[in-house]
Design an enzyme around this catalytic site. Structure first.
Site, mmCIF file in Angstrom:
data_model
loop_
_atom_site.group_PDB
_atom_site.id
_atom_site.type_symbol
_atom_site.label_atom_id
_atom_site.label_comp_id
_atom_site.label_asym_id
_atom_site.label_seq_id
_atom_site.Cartn_x
_atom_site.Cartn_y
_atom_site.Cartn_z
ATOM 1 N N GLU A 147 0.832 -1.211 0.000
ATOM 2 C CA GLU A 147 0.000 0.000 0.000
ATOM 3 C C GLU A 147 0.863 1.257 0.000
ATOM 4 O O GLU A 147 0.533 2.263 -0.625
ATOM 5 C CB GLU A 147 -0.925 0.010 1.227
ATOM 6 C CG GLU A 147 -2.027 -1.038 1.181
ATOM 7 C CD GLU A 147 -3.044 -0.757 0.085
ATOM 8 O OE1 GLU A 147 -2.675 -0.826 -1.090
ATOM 9 O OE2 GLU A 147 -4.208 -0.499 0.405
ATOM 10 N N THR A 200 -5.224 6.967 -5.601
ATOM 11 C CA THR A 200 -5.348 7.251 -4.168
ATOM 12 C C THR A 200 -4.457 8.436 -3.783
ATOM 13 O O THR A 200 -4.865 9.296 -3.001
ATOM 14 C CB THR A 200 -4.970 5.990 -3.346
ATOM 15 O OG1 THR A 200 -5.910 4.967 -3.681
ATOM 16 C CG2 THR A 200 -5.027 6.247 -1.855
HETATM 17 N N1 HSE Z 1 -8.140 5.195 3.490
HETATM 18 C C1 HSE Z 1 -7.585 5.253 2.163
HETATM 19 C C2 HSE Z 1 -7.963 6.598 1.547
HETATM 20 C C3 HSE Z 1 -8.164 4.138 1.347
HETATM 21 O O1 HSE Z 1 -9.139 6.952 1.614
HETATM 22 O O2 HSE Z 1 -7.088 7.286 1.034
HETATM 23 C C4 HSE Z 1 -7.652 4.068 -0.053
HETATM 24 O O3 HSE Z 1 -8.355 3.048 -0.748
#
Ligand code: HSE
Length: 327
Positions: A147, A200
């Site tokens: 990630e 993201t």
């Molecule tokens: N919590 C993360 C965001 C999840 O919202 O950036 C990304 O899928």
């Protein structure tokens, strides 16, 4: 026994033996944030996901040998599955290595945990081949390295539900403290994915680094309410708690038709609706499959009207998470 490796602070495990040569796994899609729980809440889906084949190789290290369904790097260090697997192999001493084939169904930049499915899938599959030296919770630490490569941030709110199934709460990322939350059996998710890519990292760049005390109070009230509602099977409390006044207002402008889709979800019986992960997918939660499907149809009609290609997933909460599909 506490175990820590270089990247994630664990002592290496030695003399690990292989119990299988090859495995095929299902790597589920996930919805992160769930409105009020930015970076801490997530749930696992059962009708959307990737597949991976992981096999032993006599050559040490990790090689990505095939990627089908997406244009992603084969270089181990540039691929989220490769990076997560390397972080794990830093913690186990093996005389052999692994080859990974990735069959992507979850599109990159979809908001339903594409990078998480690959990162978590790699470490889950290798762990199974090695006879489970790590618990699923421990695997979260390694998967988070994938990630980090994908978004510049090692958030666990997609990899935790992908690995553990169900609803998960990241109570703390450092030290990692993941809690699996019980959820009612009739809870369904509907997800509509407009076919545009939203990275993201881009969706995080629009966020502010500070929040007002007033908004924070509202938000933690809702997180507590959502968890209480899930445990007590109080669907109305779940619905009242699915609210986000910190992240959603900043991100929703990036998603075509967001306000209309959300309004339509409520009109068709949703308990709540919001951005799935970092978007552009939009989710709704509802009680029962029938309502979830009705919401899916209503969401589809809006994107049909806008002439925007989309995919819809209707899914029960997947309590199992990652699973072996062969042998
Ligand atoms: N919590 C993360 C965001 C999840 O919202 O950036 C990304 O899928």
């Amino acid at each position: 026994m506490m175990r820590y490796c270089r990247d994630v602070g664990m002592q290496p495990l030695y003399a690990i033996k292989l119990i299988m040569n090859e495995i095929k796994i299902f790597c589920p899609a996930t919805i992160a944030n769930l409105s009020c729980g930015f970076d801490v809440l997530g749930l696992c889906l059962e009708t959307a996901g990737d597949e991976m084949i992981i096999r032993k190789s006599d050559k040490k290290g990790v090689r990505i040998t095939k990627i089908v369904g997406a244009d992603l790097p084969l270089e181990t260090e540039k691929n989220v599955a490769g990076v997560a697997a390397l972080a794990m192999l830093d913690a186990v001493e093996t005389e052999f290595g692994f080859e990974i084939e990735i069959y992507k169904n979850i599109k990159a930049g979809s908001g339903i945990g594409s990078s998480a499915a690959s990162s978590a899938g790699a470490v889950f599959g290798i762990n199974e081949l090695l006879g489970q030296p790590f618990t699923r919770k421990e695997l979260v630490l390694f998967a988070m390295q994938g990630e980090k490569l994908a978004s510049g941030n090692a958030h666990a709110d997609n990899v935790a539900p992908a690995l553990l199934g169900g609803f998960t709460l990241v109570r703390s990322s450092s030290p990692l403290d993941i809690v699996k939350i019980q959820s009612p059996s009739e809870l369904y998710a509907t997800v509509v994915h407009p076919q545009i890519e939203l990275k993201t990292s881009d969706a995080r760049s629009v966020l502010k680094q500070t929040v007002s005390l007033k908004s924070a109070i509202t938000q933690w009230g809702n997180v507590g309410g959502l968890i209480a509602g899930l445990y007590t099977q109080d669907y109305e409390l779940i619905g009242r708690s699915l609210h986000d006044e910190i992240v959603e207002p900043l991100r929703s402008v990036l998603i075509p038709g967001f306000d209309l889709i959300k309004k339509t979800a409520y009109e068709n019986g949703a308990l709540g609706s919001g951005i799935s992960g970092s978007g552009p997918s939009i989710f709704a939660l509802s009680k029962g499959k029938e309502t979830a499907e009705k919401i899916g149809k209503a969401m589809s009609a809006i994107y049909d009207e806008m002439n925007l290609p989309y995919e819809v997933h209707v899914s029960k909460v997947n309590d199992e998470g990652m699973k072996i599909i062969a042998p």
